[in-house]
Scaffold this motif. Structure first.
Motif: not given
Ligand code: CMC
Length: 378
Positions: A215-222, A252-257, A310-314
């Motif tokens: 899924g794009p919220l996990h490994g698919g993020a890269a 959402r900015l992918m590769g962030f958070g 930025p997370n590891t996938d950025f």
């Molecule tokens: N861009 C913009 N806003 C963000 C982002 C982002 N990448 N990530 C979190 N937020 C905001 C979100 O909108 C929310 O804001 P508000 O409180 O105002 O509604 C707040 O931050 C909390 O977000 P959440 O989704 O409830 O938090 P979470 O702990 O579930 O998020 C995450 C973790 C990884 C799902 C999320 O940061 C995200 O969707 N990131 C983008 C996808 C990504 O890069 N995933 C790779 C994760 S690391 C490697 C891996 O696991 O494979």
């Protein structure tokens, strides 16, 4: 009323000696060793030993481990045939799931403390054969089995591209393998643990993990992060894209958070370093690296206050792209490395902490209703 923990946030499912994360300070350690130290001074094979046998190997132990990996690259022809029988435009991780299901039918066996870890080493070697052939099948090439060489990373790259990689490429691939090897219990590892808790076999655990990783919220993020760079196209367009897509479009900015890191993911910094070096000789990759840097600045400026970094996938995609991998392979490359973490965690769980994972769901539907026969329901 019982408490629901949405997303199992802050729920501890097991103890572990494998990976330590300090999300506040951006620290990641495997078995007590800082990730930066491991990438700089060890190889993926040494990390395999650390994760599965508890410590970095001696020279002799490393030699034995390398032989075990080398001997396990060969997989049954039926598994190779299965990969190549799928349509070329199939999803790469889906192809991995298919291959691992087949491997589970062939090699899935009951857990046994005496052989679990050696079996995991073989599984990691077989994963490299599977991933190299997923790429080759999708590119319309003939099958190739990784051959013994100085390193796991080199054998994998050679099997993937049918050419001898440069030292720089091998080092970048090795670093990526170490960086993605484990990350405690994200969704994919949790899926593997749930599966292992029923005492299903270790290959089935990997199938479950792959399904969750996709899924794009996990490994698919890269892949998603890199697609942003491609969509932006030119470094000068980064700011307008960010304003349009992220600020105004609220994407959402992918590769962030990250659920655990509230600062820079330490892996992102290391991937950035390798992305810079490895993209130098490839003008397209260099352009994407420049875009990524600009996007990082804008992202941190905008989201830093919310602890989103930025997370590891950025930056990992820039490394993989510069190595010659198509974007559709990024998640499979992550998976290749993570087979180590998945297997190490399920072994730790099954051997020392086993209990069937069976949570509850709090019922909120109607309490009791009488069935009205179909002919009277209108
Ligand atoms: N861009 C913009 N806003 C963000 C982002 C982002 N990448 N990530 C979190 N937020 C905001 C979100 O909108 C929310 O804001 P508000 O409180 O105002 O509604 C707040 O931050 C909390 O977000 P959440 O989704 O409830 O938090 P979470 O702990 O579930 O998020 C995450 C973790 C990884 C799902 C999320 O940061 C995200 O969707 N990131 C983008 C996808 C990504 O890069 N995933 C790779 C994760 S690391 C490697 C891996 O696991 O494979």
């Amino acid at each position: 009323m019982s408490q629901i923990s949405r997303g199992l946030e802050n729920v501890f499912i097991k103890t572990t000696s494998l990976t330590y994360i300090d999300g506040e300070n951006g620290i990641l350690r495997y078995g007590g060793y800082d990730i930066e130290d491991l990438v700089e001074h060890t190889s993926f094979e040494e990390v395999v030993h650390l994760m599965l046998y508890g410590d970095l190997p001696t020279k002799l132990q490393l030699q034995r481990l390398k032989s075990a990996l080398d001997e396990a690259y060969e997989v049954p022809q039926q598994v190779i045939d299965m990969i190549y029988s799928l349509p070329r435009d199939s999803d790469a991780v889906g192809m991995m799931e298919t291959a691992f299901s087949a491997l589970s039918s062939i090699y899935g066996m009951p857990w046994n403390k005496a052989t679990n870890r050696d079996n995991a080493v073989k599984l990691v070697a077989r994963a490299s054969t599977v991933v190299a052939n997923v790429l080759r099948a999708k590119e319309g090439k003939k099958p190739a089995i990784p051959e013994p060489s100085e390193s796991f990373a080199k054998s994998f790259l050679k099997a993937s591209f049918s050419r001898t990689p440069t030292e720089e490429e091998v080092k970048a691939m090795d670093a990526a393998l170490i960086l993605y090897a484990d990350h405690e219990v994200p969704a994919s590892t949790t899926a593997a643990l749930v599966t292992s808790s029923t005492l299903s076999d270790i290959y089935s655990c990997v199938v479950a993990a792959l399904a969750a990783l996709k899924g794009p919220l996990h490994g698919g993020a890269a892949e998603e992060a890199f697609k942003q760079f491609v969509e932006i196209g030119e470094p000068d367009m980064t700011e307008s894209w960010f304003k349009r897509k992220i600020i105004e479009g609220k994407s959402r900015l992918m590769g962030f958070g990250h659920r655990v890191y509230k600062t820079y993911d330490p892996r992102a910094k290391i991937f950035k370093k390798y992305a810079k070096v490895i993209s130098e000789r490839n003008s397209d990759a260099r352009k994407y690296f420049e875009i990524a840097q600009k996007l990082e600045e804008l992202g941190v400026e905008t989201f830093g206050a919310k602890h989103i970094y930025p997370n590891t996938d950025f930056y990992s995609g820039v490394v993989f792209y510069a190595l010659g991998f198509p974007v559709y392979m990024f998640t499979s490359l992550f998976a290749l490395s993570r087979t180590l973490g998945w297997t190490a965690h399920v072994i730790e769980y099954v051997e020392d902490q086993h209990r069937l994972i069976r949570p509850r769901a709090l019922y909120v539907g109607p309490l009791k209703r009488d069935v009205v026969p179909i002919e009277l329901r209108g």
